[in-house]
Design a protein around this motif. Sequence first.
Motif, PDB file in Angstrom:
ATOM      1  N   HIS A  42       0.830  -1.204   0.000  1.00  0.00           N
ATOM      2  CA  HIS A  42       0.000   0.000   0.000  1.00  0.00           C
ATOM      3  C   HIS A  42       0.867   1.257   0.000  1.00  0.00           C
ATOM      4  CE1 HIS A  42      -3.300   2.677   0.947  1.00  0.00           C
ATOM      5  NE2 HIS A  42      -2.637   3.110   2.012  1.00  0.00           N
ATOM      6  N   TRP A  43       1.896   1.292   0.846  1.00  0.00           N
ATOM      7  CA  TRP A  43       2.778   2.464   0.913  1.00  0.00           C
ATOM      8  C   TRP A  43       3.559   2.651  -0.377  1.00  0.00           C
ATOM      9  CZ3 TRP A  43       4.556   0.684   6.353  1.00  0.00           C
ATOM     10  CH2 TRP A  43       3.616   1.110   7.299  1.00  0.00           C
ATOM     11  N   ARG A  44       4.000   1.565  -0.978  1.00  0.00           N
ATOM     12  CA  ARG A  44       4.735   1.641  -2.236  1.00  0.00           C
ATOM     13  C   ARG A  44       3.834   2.215  -3.336  1.00  0.00           C
ATOM     14  NH1 ARG A  44       5.907  -3.597  -3.044  1.00  0.00           N
ATOM     15  NH2 ARG A  44       7.480  -3.495  -1.416  1.00  0.00           N
ATOM     16  N   GLN A  45       2.588   1.768  -3.355  1.00  0.00           N
ATOM     17  CA  GLN A  45       1.648   2.249  -4.367  1.00  0.00           C
ATOM     18  C   GLN A  45       1.347   3.741  -4.152  1.00  0.00           C
ATOM     19  OE1 GLN A  45      -2.137   0.264  -4.295  1.00  0.00           O
ATOM     20  NE2 GLN A  45      -2.536   0.717  -6.437  1.00  0.00           N
ATOM     21  N   GLU A  46       1.194   4.167  -2.905  1.00  0.00           N
ATOM     22  CA  GLU A  46       0.952   5.591  -2.628  1.00  0.00           C
ATOM     23  C   GLU A  46       2.132   6.444  -3.069  1.00  0.00           C
ATOM     24  OE1 GLU A  46      -0.069   6.514   1.357  1.00  0.00           O
ATOM     25  OE2 GLU A  46      -2.118   5.773   1.150  1.00  0.00           O
ATOM     26  N   ALA A  47       3.349   5.974  -2.804  1.00  0.00           N
ATOM     27  CA  ALA A  47       4.537   6.727  -3.206  1.00  0.00           C
ATOM     28  C   ALA A  47       4.617   6.840  -4.724  1.00  0.00           C
ATOM     29  CB  ALA A  47       5.792   6.059  -2.658  1.00  0.00           C
ATOM     30  N   GLN A  48       4.279   5.780  -5.417  1.00  0.00           N
ATOM     31  CA  GLN A  48       4.303   5.814  -6.882  1.00  0.00           C
ATOM     32  C   GLN A  48       3.250   6.780  -7.418  1.00  0.00           C
ATOM     33  OE1 GLN A  48       3.613   2.016  -8.672  1.00  0.00           O
ATOM     34  NE2 GLN A  48       4.108   2.716 -10.726  1.00  0.00           N
ATOM     35  N   GLU A  49       2.064   6.795  -6.829  1.00  0.00           N
ATOM     36  CA  GLU A  49       1.023   7.730  -7.259  1.00  0.00           C
ATOM     37  C   GLU A  49       1.450   9.168  -7.002  1.00  0.00           C
ATOM     38  OE1 GLU A  49      -2.555   6.626  -5.238  1.00  0.00           O
ATOM     39  OE2 GLU A  49      -2.803   4.775  -6.392  1.00  0.00           O
ATOM     40  N   GLN A  50       2.094   9.404  -5.870  1.00  0.00           N
ATOM     41  CA  GLN A  50       2.546  10.758  -5.564  1.00  0.00           C
ATOM     42  C   GLN A  50       3.616  11.213  -6.556  1.00  0.00           C
ATOM     43  OE1 GLN A  50       4.040  11.186  -1.596  1.00  0.00           O
ATOM     44  NE2 GLN A  50       3.863  13.405  -1.636  1.00  0.00           N
ATOM     45  N   ARG A  51       4.536  10.325  -6.922  1.00  0.00           N
ATOM     46  CA  ARG A  51       5.546  10.677  -7.929  1.00  0.00           C
ATOM     47  C   ARG A  51       4.898  11.005  -9.270  1.00  0.00           C
ATOM     48  NH1 ARG A  51       8.606   6.579  -5.443  1.00  0.00           N
ATOM     49  NH2 ARG A  51       7.771   5.042  -6.866  1.00  0.00           N
ATOM     50  N   GLN A  52       3.902  10.223  -9.658  1.00  0.00           N
ATOM     51  CA  GLN A  52       3.212  10.481 -10.919  1.00  0.00           C
ATOM     52  C   GLN A  52       2.506  11.826 -10.884  1.00  0.00           C
ATOM     53  OE1 GLN A  52       0.661   7.097 -11.431  1.00  0.00           O
ATOM     54  NE2 GLN A  52       2.226   5.875 -12.474  1.00  0.00           N
ATOM     55  N   GLN A  54       3.323  14.422  -9.091  1.00  0.00           N
ATOM     56  CA  GLN A  54       4.340  15.467  -9.136  1.00  0.00           C
ATOM     57  C   GLN A  54       4.867  15.646 -10.555  1.00  0.00           C
ATOM     58  OE1 GLN A  54       5.153  17.445  -6.532  1.00  0.00           O
ATOM     59  NE2 GLN A  54       6.341  18.641  -7.978  1.00  0.00           N
ATOM     60  N   GLN A  55       5.070  14.545 -11.276  1.00  0.00           N
ATOM     61  CA  GLN A  55       5.536  14.638 -12.660  1.00  0.00           C
ATOM     62  C   GLN A  55       4.501  15.325 -13.535  1.00  0.00           C
ATOM     63  OE1 GLN A  55       6.368  10.570 -13.629  1.00  0.00           O
ATOM     64  NE2 GLN A  55       8.425  10.598 -12.710  1.00  0.00           N
ATOM     65  N   GLN A  56       3.226  15.009 -13.323  1.00  0.00           N
ATOM     66  CA  GLN A  56       2.168  15.656 -14.096  1.00  0.00           C
ATOM     67  C   GLN A  56       2.119  17.153 -13.790  1.00  0.00           C
ATOM     68  OE1 GLN A  56      -1.320  13.455 -13.013  1.00  0.00           O
ATOM     69  NE2 GLN A  56      -0.949  11.829 -14.508  1.00  0.00           N
ATOM     70  N   PHE A  57       2.269  17.513 -12.515  1.00  0.00           N
ATOM     71  CA  PHE A  57       2.246  18.930 -12.155  1.00  0.00           C
ATOM     72  C   PHE A  57       3.435  19.658 -12.758  1.00  0.00           C
ATOM     73  CE2 PHE A  57       3.334  22.397  -9.198  1.00  0.00           C
ATOM     74  CZ  PHE A  57       2.187  23.157  -9.351  1.00  0.00           C
TER      75      PHE A  57
END
Length: 128
Positions: A42-52, A54-57
Motif C-alpha cells: 500500500h505504501w509503495r503504491q501511494e509513493a508511486q502515485e505521488q511521484r506520478q 508530481q511529474q504531471q504537475f
Amino acid sequence: MPQYIAHKPRRASDENWVLTAVSISLVAVLCMFALGYFLSNHWRQEAQEQRQQQQQFDAYRRATAPPAAARPTSPPLPTDMQKAQEVRARLLANPNVTPGPGFDRPGVQSTGAAIVDAIDTAQERSAR
C-alpha cells in the motif's frame, strides 16, 4: 442393572498446552507477516502515485509558464517621477540637508531644491 461408571474429567496434559501455545504463536506470526506485506504494498503504491502526480504537475508548469521574453517588464517611469527622484537624490547628497519627518510630502523637496540652489548661488557670488 447397568452400572454407571463415573468418569473423571480429563486434565489437559502439558503437551496440549505447549501445542496450543505454539499454534497460537504461529498464527500470530503469520498474521503479522501478511499485515506487513499488505501495508508495504500500500505504501509503495501511494509513493508511486505521488511521484506520478508530481511529474504531471511539473509537466503542467512547464507547459503553461510564459517564456522569458513574454514576461511583462515594468514600464519606464514618467518624466515627472524621474525628475522627483533626481531632486531627492541631489538633496540627500547635499551635506546641508537633513531629511525630517515631512521630507516626503508633496512640494517639500522641490522647495528644498530651490532653497539649496539659492544658497549655492549666493555663496558663489560672495566668493567672487
